[in-house]
Scaffold this active site. Structure first.
Site, PDB file in Angstrom:
ATOM      1  N   GLY A  43      59.817 -13.055  18.068  1.00  0.00           N
ATOM      2  CA  GLY A  43      59.502 -13.940  17.148  1.00  0.00           C
ATOM      3  C   GLY A  43      57.856 -14.273  17.282  1.00  0.00           C
TER       4      GLY A  43
ATOM      5  CG  ASN B 294      55.213 -11.512  11.869  1.00  0.00           C
ATOM      6  OD1 ASN B 294      53.914 -11.240  12.276  1.00  0.00           O
ATOM      7  ND2 ASN B 294      55.863 -10.366  11.418  1.00  0.00           N
TER       8      ASN B 294
ATOM      9  CG  MET C   2      65.884  -7.100  13.524  1.00  0.00           C
ATOM     10  SD  MET C   2      64.451  -6.164  12.812  1.00  0.00           S
ATOM     11  CE  MET C   2      65.119  -4.438  12.780  1.00  0.00           C
ATOM     12  NE  ARG C   3      73.133  -8.633   9.598  1.00  0.00           N
ATOM     13  CZ  ARG C   3      74.225  -7.819   9.975  1.00  0.00           C
ATOM     14  NH1 ARG C   3      74.071  -6.689  10.735  1.00  0.00           N
ATOM     15  NH2 ARG C   3      75.309  -7.743   8.920  1.00  0.00           N
TER      16      ARG C   3
ATOM     17  CG  ASN D  84      60.488  -8.338   5.346  1.00  0.00           C
ATOM     18  OD1 ASN D  84      60.090  -8.831   6.147  1.00  0.00           O
ATOM     19  ND2 ASN D  84      61.041  -7.565   5.380  1.00  0.00           N
TER      20      ASN D  84
ATOM     21  CG  HIS E  94      57.261  -1.872   6.005  1.00  0.00           C
ATOM     22  ND1 HIS E  94      58.240  -1.474   6.748  1.00  0.00           N
ATOM     23  CD2 HIS E  94      56.606  -0.743   5.585  1.00  0.00           C
ATOM     24  CE1 HIS E  94      58.387  -0.337   7.025  1.00  0.00           C
ATOM     25  NE2 HIS E  94      57.335   0.203   6.099  1.00  0.00           N
TER      26      HIS E  94
END
Length: 702
Positions: A11, A13, A90-91, A107, A109
């Protein structure tokens, strides 16, 4: 606006979002709930400590993904969530879930999408030899890291980076960027193209820029860094086809000589000062008592700033030419100073506008006349003339430079030409860092079209179809590369400039990784050599050898460079011709480093297509994918009134399109590129200054 955060792990972020909210930097957004698919995830403790609802919905407790997502949606609805942030979740979400929050699922990346999607993005960037990577914040779609890009931050890749160190620096940018994006989320009421997040960080990009620089040649990076520092919203489209270094197994090998002639003097001085590079350069410089030598038949001369020490060198190594050598090298300093007015004055060189051009032509003529007289005396002694010219020719990668360029290069190299750590990227790496620190952006991309309207450029269209608004464009690309970007009717003046840019030849480089024991005692880090002083200083007759610092395994990289002159056409030599040239050049290296091949670990050139040479057949040195890189072109200084120094002007005949490529001052090497970058920034700031006050003393004064 209420935001739900989905997590799976530590966690970090989430921590950045909670800290921003606590500081009032997330409003009007608020974190309504934190949901983890993994019981006991540390992120839940972060949420609870901040007083946020911390909920576990274990995906393993459901028979299928649809059931798991229904439970997620129900929990989000219970907290009236309007937007969702995936913070290490992570899904992969299905289209049915995404449709419930159209353009409201965010999201991150750790790469500059669309590059390096999926897992281990930092490791992918290192494996590909990328010069820059970064972080992307994007809306989520049904693909993996393929949704519309909201914002990006670039992170320069350093020579000593591994995947962990690079990922750590990317995360630092991610933790700054994500809260700024969430703060400005429109709740799905507008499309990404019309969305502009908060500029509180001064870093969050939209799709419109005040300045776009095409290509990342040194002059382009200098211009971009200076303009970004003065507040211009700046983007550099990097040229991934010409890397500074490339991976070969565990090694990162340079493609060019990595030194800083003059130790930041000459045209570099004000760039270093204005960008605050002084201390950073000192950290990157490899100090040595002697940084460079010029070598010819029966002569090896250390290049020294100290006049008395240099005199002893010349007398010892050139006894038959000592008197002439002493006089000529002393006078070189005076000749070189005649070029200062051209390269370090307020006005651009070559000049922009009638009065600047007129004055520049006069100054160039006076300086060239003094340099020609100086060279005439030198030319009567071919050994002395060849040794004097080597710093400009093989040190500055300039074929047949004029006397003024040779005097200037000699003075800079005598002041010191230390290695810059970073496998060829030392200075350029610092420029990228200064650019991004000032709010500028770097992005891999290829321009497919320059879009004009109302007699001036206003956009750059990429080969992906994306269109970027541009207040103005500075091109660090060859002029000929710009012509097709205007379609079927390119501007006449631009076509003329492309036709007038004269190709002189190409640079070639080969790397020999050897045991440090093979480096001869007394050899300087850089050796500039000539075989036959009476012959032209090109091909295998003149070369540079740069011996890098030994690494922790006692390995030394010898980077050997030489210039291949243009033949009957503008076509570079084919692979067979390059193989023959390579063999001749390696024979020259043996004369300087006699035991190199006995202590060879691996040998490879990025340009000739020959597989890595590994004595004993040791594996692990696979060549880069994509075949040999194109040979870097070298240009002539044939612009009328340019004193043999200039090849093309800054002005293109197209409003708000300025040139800042190696073609502008091709005879002056790195010194010329730094001068070009400075003057291009001055021009760009002048254009922008018509609307806003970018034209500050810090940028344009000497």
């Amino acid at each position: 606006m209420k935001v739900g955060v989905l997590v799976s792990g530590r966690g970090t972020n989430l921590g950045a979002l909670l800290a921003a909210e606590a500081a009032g930097a997330l409003a009007p957004a608020t974190i309504a709930v934190v949901i983890s698919n993994r019981p006991g995830a540390p992120a839940l403790d972060r949420a609870a400590a901040a007083g946020k609802p911390a909920v576990t919905i274990d995906h393993k407790a459901f028979a299928d993904r649809a059931g798991f997502e229904r439970a997620l949606l129900a929990e989000l609805a219970r907290h009236d969530v309007e937007a969702v942030v995936l913070a290490g979740f992570m899904r992969v979400l299905t289209a049915a879930f995404i449709e419930r929050f159209p353009l409201r699922i965010v999201n991150t990346h750790p790469a500059l999408c669309p590059a390096f999607p999926g897992v281990d993005a930092p490791a992918q960037a290192l494996a590909h030899g990328a010069k820059v990577t970064g972080v992307t914040v994007h809306f989520v779609d049904s693909g993996v890291d393929t949704g519309p890009i909201i914002a990006q931050r670039a992170v320069a890749i350093r020579a000593d980076d591994d995947a962990a160190a690079l990922h750590h620096r990317i995360q630092a940018e991610e933790h700054r960027l994500l809260p700024a994006v969430v703060q400005a989320l429109p709740g799905g009421s507008r499309s990404p193209a019309g969305w502009s997040p908060s500029r509180r960080e001064g870093q969050v990009p939209t799709n419109s820029y005040e300045l776009i620089v095409l290509g990342d040649a040194t002059a382009g990076l200098v211009c971009a860094a200076l303009c970004a520092r003065r507040g211009m919203r700046t983007l550099v489209l990097t040229d991934e086809a010409r890397p500074d270094r490339y991976p070969l197994g565990p090694l990162k090998l340079p493609t060019a000589l990595a030194v800083l002639p003059g130790r930041g003097a000459g045209a570099a001085a004000r760039v270093v000062r204005e960008l605050g590079l002084d201390h950073a350069l000192k950290r990157k410089v490899r100090e040595a008592r002697i940084t460079a030598q010029v070598v010819g038949p029966d002569a090896r001369i250390d290049l020294l700033a100290d006049a008395a020490g240099q005199a002893k060198e010349l007398v010892r190594e050139l006894p038959d030419h000592a008197e002439r050598a002493l006089a000529a090298w002393d006078q070189a300093a005076e000749v070189a100073r005649a070029g200062d007015a051209l390269l370090t004055g307020d006005d651009a060189f070559p000049g922009v506008g009638f009065f600047e051009r007129r004055d520049a032509v006069k100054q160039a003529a006076r300086a060239s006349e003094a340099a020609a007289a100086w060279w005439q005396a030198l030319a009567e002694s071919p050994p002395l003339a060849a040794l004097t010219a080597l710093p400009a020719v093989v040190g500055g990668a300039a074929l047949a430079p004029p006397p003024l360029a040779m005097a200037r290069a000699l003075e800079l190299w005598r002041a010191g030409a230390p290695e810059l750590r970073g496998d060829g990227t030392g200075l350029r790496e610092l420029l990228r860092e200064k650019l991004t620190a000032a709010g500028g952006e770097l992005r891999g991309g290829v321009a497919a079209e320059l879009v004009s309207g109302w007699t001036k450029l206003n956009a750059v269209k990429l080969d992906t179809g994306e269109e970027l608004g541009a207040g103005q464009v500075v091109s660090a690309l060859p002029v000929a590369d710009l012509v097709p970007l205007f379609g079927k009717k390119p501007p006449k003046r631009l076509v003329e400039l492309a036709g007038g840019a004269a190709l002189a030849g190409w640079s070639y480089a080969i790397n020999l990784v050897i045991d440090a024991a093979a480096v001869p005692e007394g050899m300087a880090p850089v050796v500039l050599g000539v075989v036959d002083p009476a012959a032209p200083l090109d091909g295998d007759n003149a070369f540079a050898i740069h011996a890098a610092e030994p690494d922790d395994q006692g390995r030394v990289i010898l980077n050997v460079t030489a210039l291949i002159p243009r033949g009957a056409s503008d076509e570079p030599p084919d692979l067979a011709a390059l193989a023959a040239f390579r063999a001749r050049l390696l024979a020259r290296v043996e004369e300087i480093v006699p035991f190199a091949h006995q202590h060879l670990i691996v040998m490879h050139s990025p340009y000739d297509g020959i597989a890595p040479v590994v004595p004993g057949g040791r594996g692990g040195y696979d060549p880069p994918r994509g075949g040999p890189a194109p040979l870097p072109p070298r240009w002539q200084g044939n612009l009328e009134g340019g004193g043999g120094l200039a090849g093309v002007p800054y002005a293109t005949g197209v409003k708000h399109l300025t040139l800042a490529s190696p073609q502008v001052l091709p005879a002056l090497g790195l010194d010329g590129e730094l001068a070009v970058g400075w003057h291009a920034a001055r021009i760009a700031c002048g254009v922008a200054g018509k609307k806003r006050d970018y034209l500050r003393d810090e940028v344009v004064s000497t």
